[in-house]
Design an enzyme around this catalytic site. Structure first.
Site, mmCIF file in Angstrom:
data_model
loop_
_atom_site.group_PDB
_atom_site.id
_atom_site.type_symbol
_atom_site.label_atom_id
_atom_site.label_comp_id
_atom_site.label_asym_id
_atom_site.label_seq_id
_atom_site.Cartn_x
_atom_site.Cartn_y
_atom_site.Cartn_z
ATOM 1 C CB CYS A 80 -0.909 0.118 1.072
ATOM 2 S SG CYS A 80 -1.805 1.619 1.306
ATOM 3 C CG ASN A 169 -0.745 -3.663 -4.685
ATOM 4 O OD1 ASN A 169 0.315 -3.133 -5.417
ATOM 5 N ND2 ASN A 169 -1.577 -2.797 -4.181
ATOM 6 C CG ASN A 205 -5.737 -2.802 -6.356
ATOM 7 O OD1 ASN A 205 -6.554 -2.622 -5.406
ATOM 8 N ND2 ASN A 205 -4.637 -3.426 -6.325
ATOM 9 C CD GLU A 223 -7.159 0.733 -2.719
ATOM 10 O OE1 GLU A 223 -7.524 0.148 -1.796
ATOM 11 O OE2 GLU A 223 -6.627 1.759 -2.778
ATOM 12 N NE ARG A 224 -6.296 -7.384 -4.085
ATOM 13 C CZ ARG A 224 -5.049 -7.891 -4.125
ATOM 14 N NH1 ARG A 224 -5.097 -9.199 -4.962
ATOM 15 N NH2 ARG A 224 -3.850 -7.773 -3.628
ATOM 16 C CB CYS A 232 -5.062 3.373 -5.478
ATOM 17 S SG CYS A 232 -3.888 2.015 -5.245
ATOM 18 N N GLY A 233 -2.001 4.747 -3.717
ATOM 19 C CA GLY A 233 -0.612 5.056 -4.041
ATOM 20 C C GLY A 233 -0.007 4.333 -4.969
HETATM 21 N N1 LIG Z 1 -6.653 -2.557 -2.161
HETATM 22 C C1 LIG Z 1 -5.147 -2.685 -2.430
HETATM 23 C C2 LIG Z 1 -4.231 -2.384 -1.376
HETATM 24 C C3 LIG Z 1 -4.380 -1.001 -0.934
HETATM 25 C C4 LIG Z 1 -3.405 -0.025 -1.869
HETATM 26 C C5 LIG Z 1 -3.335 1.483 -1.233
HETATM 27 N N2 LIG Z 1 -4.719 1.981 -1.001
HETATM 28 C C6 LIG Z 1 -2.175 2.271 -1.900
HETATM 29 O O1 LIG Z 1 -1.990 3.393 -1.444
HETATM 30 O O2 LIG Z 1 -1.434 1.585 -2.684
HETATM 31 C C7 LIG Z 1 -4.963 -4.385 -2.867
HETATM 32 O O3 LIG Z 1 -5.693 -4.962 -2.587
HETATM 33 O O4 LIG Z 1 -4.087 -4.528 -3.391
#
Ligand SMILES: N[C@@H](CCC[C@H](N)C(=O)O)C(=O)O
EC number: 5.1.1.7
Length: 336
Positions: A80, A169, A205, A223-224, A232-233
């Site tokens: 994340c 991810n 994602n 997002e997943r 989402c970073g």
């Molecule tokens: N939902 C994502 C994980 C979270 C990602 C996050 N919000 C970010 O800032 O990167 C997943 O399940 O891969």
């Protein structure tokens, strides 16, 4: 009593829990239950969040702590990007140091404090890696045997090209025009690929990006484990890499790319050495609330306005002032 924090990077909100302050760390099933309870606006506090960030001790060299990421639905993510900035700030303040590594599920990642983006808007740079393209790394199926780079996939959205990048991810990215960005296409595709489907068995994602100019993007992500997020970073990092790979006339390696999102703005730099890629993600690490709660309420997934005492910081007002002076690049509003 133990202290939870409510934090955000570009309004991607999380509850941060340092398990090294507990008498007894939560089990994995307790973490799942806590994420589902406290991040749900109906059962939790402070309008919920997109997940929880769990900080554990690490015994790796030059590493100040370990980060685990539990999505709002209780699933665990390998990375994340926005969360890592806020965990980096927390560990930097706890250990009085500004440059170190944080252990994540797949790698120890370099992080460092940067100049504040504005008064009371602290910023961190975090390494996003490893970067992978092979179908097995996502996993994905029924989309060919090799990497998926700028390919039309009419079964997803007719007329759009898609790129798949795991950081690590999984992310699926498409560059779109303003009408498509403002349409229902992202929500429909994101929901489809994160339910039972023939392509991404573990979900993915999904980001749509609009090219605004030289090294400038607007990115929105479904997002997943969450649904629509303000930012989402890892999504913005993977999209920056896709931008430099597929649109080299406007997106460049080793240059700063400005990435606007519904919650604000981050900067990225994408790098390549041989067949190794990595991304630096730079943005705010904001702490909006301190939450005191009895440890037993965490074990019982019962963090409510009745069981917790909540103190607001002044940082959200400062963050809003920072956002107010950014150019208005999209009609898409912040998710409350
Ligand atoms: N939902 C994502 C994980 C979270 C990602 C996050 N919000 C970010 O800032 O990167 C997943 O399940 O891969």
């Amino acid at each position: 009593m133990v202290q939870l924090r409510k934090v955000h990077g570009s309004e991607n909100h999380f509850f941060l829990l340092d398990q090294s302050t507990l008498n007894q760390p939560l089990t994995d099933s307790e973490l799942t239950a806590l994420a589902q309870q406290v991040t749900n606006p109906k059962t939790g506090i402070l309008d919920g969040a997109d997940g929880i960030l769990v900080v554990n001790s690490s015994d790796h060299d030059n590493v100040l702590g370990q980060m685990r990421v539990i999505n709002a639905d209780g699933s665990e993510a390998s990375m994340c990007g926005n969360g890592l900035r806020t965990v980096s700030r927390y560990l930097a303040e706890k250990h009085h140091t500004n440059q170190f590594k944080v252990e994540t599920l797949t790698a120890d990642l370099q992080v460092s404090r940067q100049n504040d983006l504005a008064p009371e808007v602290p910023a961190f740079s975090v390494e996003i890696s490893p970067v992978r393209f092979k179908p097995a790394d996502f996993p994905f199926a029924n989309l060919g045997d090799g990497a998926l780079i700028d390919q039309p996939i009419p079964a997803f959205v007719p007329g759009l090209n898609f790129t798949a990048i795991a950081v690590p991810n999984p992310h699926l990215i498409s560059f779109v025009d303003e009408n498509t960005m403002n349409s229902d296409a992202l929500g429909e595709l994101g929901a489809r690929l994160n339910g039972a489907n023939d392509y991404f068995p573990d979900g993915v994602n999904v980001s749509f990006a609009q090219i605004l100019g030289q090294n400038q993007l607007f990115v929105r992500t479904y997002e997943r484990g969450v649904g629509f997020t303000n930012a989402c970073g890892t999504g913005m990092s993977a999209t920056s890499l896709a931008f430099a790979m597929t649109h080299p006339n406007v997106g460049q390696f080793d240059q700063t790319i400005t990435v606007y999102n519904p919650g604000g703005m981050v900067k990225t730099q994408v790098h390549q050495e041989g067949d190794r890629y990595w991304i630096d993600l730079i943005g705010n690490a904001t702490q909006t609330h301190l939450i005191n709660v009895d440890e037993s309420e965490l074990h019982h997934a019962n963090v409510t306005t009745e069981t917790a005492s909540i103190q607001q910081t002044t940082e959200e007002a400062a963050y809003q002032q920072f956002v107010d002076q950014l150019p208005k690049v999209s009609a898409i509003a912040v998710k409350k």
